[in-house]
Design a protein around this motif. Structure first.
Motif, PDB file in Angstrom:
ATOM      1  N   GLN A 131       0.822  -1.219   0.000  1.00 31.89           N
ATOM      2  CA  GLN A 131       0.000   0.000   0.000  1.00 31.89           C
ATOM      3  C   GLN A 131       0.856   1.269   0.000  1.00 31.89           C
ATOM      4  OE1 GLN A 131      -3.629   0.564   1.915  1.00 31.89           O
ATOM      5  NE2 GLN A 131      -4.148  -1.582   2.132  1.00 31.89           N
ATOM      6  N   LYS A 150       1.405   3.844  -3.165  1.00 33.94           N
ATOM      7  CA  LYS A 150       1.038   5.245  -2.933  1.00 33.94           C
ATOM      8  C   LYS A 150       2.174   6.186  -3.324  1.00 33.94           C
ATOM      9  CE  LYS A 150      -0.323   9.122  -0.887  1.00 33.94           C
ATOM     10  NZ  LYS A 150      -1.279  10.038  -1.527  1.00 33.94           N
ATOM     11  N   GLN A 175      -9.903  -3.696  -6.847  1.00 34.34           N
ATOM     12  CA  GLN A 175      -9.089  -2.750  -6.101  1.00 34.34           C
ATOM     13  C   GLN A 175      -7.624  -2.854  -6.508  1.00 34.34           C
ATOM     14  OE1 GLN A 175      -9.362  -3.128  -1.843  1.00 34.34           O
ATOM     15  NE2 GLN A 175      -8.516  -1.111  -1.473  1.00 34.34           N
ATOM     16  N   TYR A 225      -6.482   0.885  -7.537  1.00 32.92           N
ATOM     17  CA  TYR A 225      -5.651   1.650  -6.604  1.00 32.92           C
ATOM     18  C   TYR A 225      -4.422   2.272  -7.271  1.00 32.92           C
ATOM     19  CZ  TYR A 225      -2.776   2.686  -2.485  1.00 32.92           C
ATOM     20  OH  TYR A 225      -1.988   3.303  -1.565  1.00 32.92           O
ATOM     21  N   SER A 254     -10.034   2.695  -1.982  1.00 25.57           N
ATOM     22  CA  SER A 254      -8.858   2.980  -2.807  1.00 25.57           C
ATOM     23  C   SER A 254      -8.695   4.479  -3.034  1.00 25.57           C
ATOM     24  CB  SER A 254      -8.973   2.258  -4.153  1.00 25.57           C
ATOM     25  OG  SER A 254      -8.961   0.864  -3.987  1.00 25.57           O
ATOM     26  N   ALA A 312      -5.512   6.820  -1.859  1.00 26.84           N
ATOM     27  CA  ALA A 312      -4.754   7.622  -2.809  1.00 26.84           C
ATOM     28  C   ALA A 312      -4.710   9.088  -2.393  1.00 26.84           C
ATOM     29  CB  ALA A 312      -5.368   7.491  -4.202  1.00 26.84           C
TER      30      ALA A 312
END
Length: 461
Positions: free
Chosen positions: A84, A88, A302, A306, A384, A388
């Motif tokens: 994650q 990002k 997702q 994402y 998601s 973000a």
């Protein structure tokens, strides 16, 4: 004629929008590959579950289900899910000049995953030995759990997940998992023909899970070599928090949110087993395994959405960002409703054809389970989007409230109505989760300055 003309006009407009939206077509193609591979693997796994359940019976299968669920719960609680924060912050790193920063970011995630795997293995064994009796396990089950905890050492999935999703290599993600699923069903079939016992089936499930993890890790490193990103472990980490502000905060908040959510998706079987017995846990686990076929749609969607929305948010392409979220939410809500209606009418035949007549009693459980899955699916794209946007702390606050509501409901209802209490608790969690995240996203879009704020207010989600 006027009605037909209006219908034709709308169809033409939708067709034009489809042909003009390259991002949507690309996204749907990626989702199609992921769903095809995932459902093929899930169907193979369901066949393996069917063979295992029919060979072991409800009680022994319930013990195996508790063992598998326990290790997955430990992994979810302790693993950092480093993909994650890597996605990002890695979404804005595109050129070769960004490779040093990307190498450092990947090393950060890899070290988090390695440390988490070792910690999960140690905690899993110690907790089983010291507190196994609290779950109602006998000595045989405790020994089985200790051996099965070996799988925890191999769950290094953050780096390959982030690498393959950022690169858009969804075909590799989709069809690589089929190999371990194929191996599992072949070995389970052989074990059934040999009259295998609980230990043999547990070893098969353990070995194939490790195989799948190793294949996935190898695929991730191979993709990095293709991109020219090498020697990750030699990348310096000094100054990484200056290069990526808020990295640690994002990692901790996102991980804690996933840990709390894991407590409802992994501890539910353990709670049913402890409060209603292994046989009830076996029925509940069968219903949950079938329900996961629909839930995986949200997971795979997702996986595609994402990275896309992270890039759109990094570029501040607000209109495209909103469109991607709206399209995904509409698709997931439709799919969730279709899955619920399908199970509502066909739950009993589905269970009879798969697990066998002994597990038909799980039909009501499966129906309510799909209702909860429908709610979870509808919140996937919103989650998601908020990630973000860097709203992981707000997501965490919602998860805390929803998790407390889940466990309170489960502990109250399972002793009274059995495994159905766990399903009702999932519905409670899903309702809080979906409604709160939707409100948060609307507010976040309205807070955007200038033209973005006006567009969001005019076209709320």
């Amino acid at each position: 004629m006027s009605g037909r003309r209006r219908l034709s006009t709308r169809f033409s407009a939708l067709s034009a929008a489809w042909h003009g939206d390259n991002a949507l077509r690309r996204r749907l193609a990626h989702i199609g590959h992921l769903l095809a591979g995932n459902y093929l693997a899930a169907l193979l796994s369901l066949l393996a579950v069917t063979i295992t359940a029919r060979s072991l019976g409800s009680f022994n299968y319930g013990m195996l289900a508790l063992t598998i669920t326990y290790t997955r719960a430990i992994e979810r609680f302790i693993s950092f899910q480093s993909w994650q924060p890597v996605i990002k912050y890695g979404a804005s790193l595109a050129g070769r000049e960004d490779h040093p920063a990307l190498r450092a970011l990947l090393k950060f995630g890899l070290l988090l995953d390695i440390g988490a795997c070792m910690t999960a293995w140690f905690v899993g064994i110690m907790l089983a030995l010291l507190a196994g009796t609290l779950f109602g396990w006998d000595e045989r089950t405790i020994h089985l759990v200790v051996v099965y905890c070996t799988v925890l050492l191999f769950n290094i999935n953050g780096l390959p997940t982030a690498t393959l999703r950022l690169a858009g290599r969804f075909r590799l993600v989709a069809y690589g998992q089929v190999l371990s699923a194929t191996a599992r069903i072949l070995l389970c079939t052989l074990a059934a023909l040999m009259g295998g016992d609980l230990i043999l089936f547990a070893l098969i499930w353990m070995a194939t899970q490790i195989l799948g993890a190793l294949i996935f890790l190898f695929t991730g490193f191979r993709e990095l070599r293709r991109q020219g990103v090498r020697r990750i472990l030699r990348a310096p980490l000094r100054g990484i928090t200056l290069r990526f502000p808020g990295l640690w905060s994002f990692a901790w908040s996102a991980n804690l949110s996933l840990t709390l959510r894991a407590s409802i998706y992994q501890l539910d079987v353990l709670l049913v087993g402890a409060l209603a017995g292994p046989a009830s846990a076996g029925l509940y686990h069968i219903a949950k395994q079938i329900g996961r076929l629909a839930q995986q749609a949200g997971v795979q969607v997702q996986a595609v959405v994402y990275p896309d929305v992270a890039r759109l948010w990094a570029r501040q392409a607000i209109a495209e960002f909103r469109r991607a979220i709206f399209q995904t939410e509409a698709m997931l809500a439709s799919f969730g409703l279709f899955s619920f209606l399908l199970v509502f009418f066909w739950a009993e035949p589905l269970l009879r054809w798969t697990a066998g007549p002994e597990f038909v009693a799980a039909a009501p459980l499966l129906t309510i389970q799909l209702g909860a899955v429908m709610l979870a699916l509808s919140g996937s794209a919103v989650n998601s989007a908020l990630l973000a946007m860097g709203r992981q702390k707000q997501i965490l606050s919602v998860v805390i409230v929803a998790t407390l509501a889940f466990h309170s409901t489960a502990l109250l209802l399972i002793p009274r109505i059995g495994p159905m209490g766990a399903n009702i608790a999932h519905v409670v969690f899903g309702t809080i989760w979906l409604s709160c995240l939707s409100i948060m996203l609307r507010r976040a879009l309205r807070e955007l300055p200038g033209e973005a704020s006006a567009a969001a207010a005019a076209n709320p989600l």
